[in-house]
Scaffold this active site. Structure first.
Site, PDB file in Angstrom:
ATOM      1  NE  ARG A 102      -3.363  -0.195   2.885  1.00 50.07           N
ATOM      2  CZ  ARG A 102      -3.888  -0.138   4.113  1.00 50.07           C
ATOM      3  NH1 ARG A 102      -3.875  -1.201   4.895  1.00 50.07           N
ATOM      4  NH2 ARG A 102      -4.413   0.978   4.553  1.00 50.07           N
ATOM      5  CE  LYS A 120      -1.374   2.321   7.186  1.00 54.06           C
ATOM      6  NZ  LYS A 120      -0.669   3.497   7.652  1.00 54.06           N
ATOM      7  CG  HIS A 132       5.263 -17.024   5.307  1.00 56.49           C
ATOM      8  ND1 HIS A 132       6.602 -17.254   5.103  1.00 56.49           N
ATOM      9  CD2 HIS A 132       4.943 -17.688   6.434  1.00 56.49           C
ATOM     10  CE1 HIS A 132       7.050 -18.045   6.065  1.00 56.49           C
ATOM     11  NE2 HIS A 132       6.074 -18.312   6.893  1.00 56.49           N
ATOM     12  CE1 TYR A 135      -1.487  -3.331   7.222  1.00 51.06           C
ATOM     13  CE2 TYR A 135      -0.964  -2.935   9.522  1.00 51.06           C
ATOM     14  CZ  TYR A 135      -1.361  -2.461   8.290  1.00 51.06           C
ATOM     15  OH  TYR A 135      -1.611  -1.130   8.128  1.00 51.06           O
ATOM     16  CG  ASN A 146      13.281 -13.649   8.812  1.00 47.25           C
ATOM     17  OD1 ASN A 146      12.446 -13.415   7.951  1.00 47.25           O
ATOM     18  ND2 ASN A 146      13.396 -14.836   9.378  1.00 47.25           N
ATOM     19  CG  ASN A 155       1.384   1.547  14.069  1.00 44.54           C
ATOM     20  OD1 ASN A 155       0.207   1.591  13.733  1.00 44.54           O
ATOM     21  ND2 ASN A 155       2.354   1.451  13.196  1.00 44.54           N
ATOM     22  CE1 TYR A 156      -5.897   5.863  15.842  1.00 39.56           C
ATOM     23  CE2 TYR A 156      -7.324   4.085  16.593  1.00 39.56           C
ATOM     24  CZ  TYR A 156      -7.128   5.424  16.279  1.00 39.56           C
ATOM     25  OH  TYR A 156      -8.157   6.316  16.385  1.00 39.56           O
TER      26      TYR A 156
END
Length: 167
Positions: A102, A120, A132, A135, A146, A155-156
């Site tokens: 993203r 993102k 694999h 997120y 790695n 992190n919100y």
């Protein structure tokens, strides 16, 4: 109107082929007018390249990929089913299959972003990899790191996002 657009695109593809871009199935590819391709780029079939996407010499985009406003550097391989929007894919990186890069993703080079990895606003320094099922959002991953399977950078805190730093 769509038929005219297809004819115009086929003419662009013919010019790229004459310039040294290799299309494995030009009839199934959709390449937007703002896209730039260097001689020696390899494009498989069933791909969509839009916006200001730029593919350097020696880079390879395999089937069923969609890239928008993305730079793919020399020697990078984008494997099947990958989506990238406003990303930078550094030289000799391997992305996919089925990865989603993203906006704000930056791979410095010789990176590996594997199957079912979503990024993102992620910066992966040279040779860092996430092979694999992960997120990585709003993160900087240090050179050579790695990232293990199933990793999620959360992190919100309910009020704001914070950058995650992984050495």
């Amino acid at each position: 109107l769509l038929a005219l657009a297809r004819v115009a695109m086929q003419r662009r593809i013919e010019r790229w082929v004459e310039a040294g871009v290799l299309f494995l199935d030009p009839t199934s590819s959709w390449i937007g007018h703002g896209v730039s391709l260097e001689p020696g780029a390899i494009l498989w079939g069933q791909i969509v390249l839009r916006g200001t996407t730029h593919v350097e010499a020696g880079a390879e985009i395999q089937e069923r990929c969609s890239l928008e406003d993305t730079r793919v550097c020399k020697g990078a391989i984008i494997r099947p089913g990958t989506i990238a929007v406003k990303a930078h894919i550094g030289p000799h990186s391997r992305v996919g299959p089925m990865a989603h890069l993203r906006e704000g993703t930056r791979l410095e080079g010789n990176n590996r972003v594997g199957n079912f990895v979503e990024t993102k606003n992620a910066h992966l320094e040279a040779t860092a990899k996430a092979s694999h099922l992960s997120y990585l959002g709003d993160v900087c991953v240090g050179a050579g790191a790695n990232v293990g399977a199933g990793t999620i950078t959360c992190n919100y805190d309910g009020w704001g996002k914070h950058k995650t730093e992984i050495g």
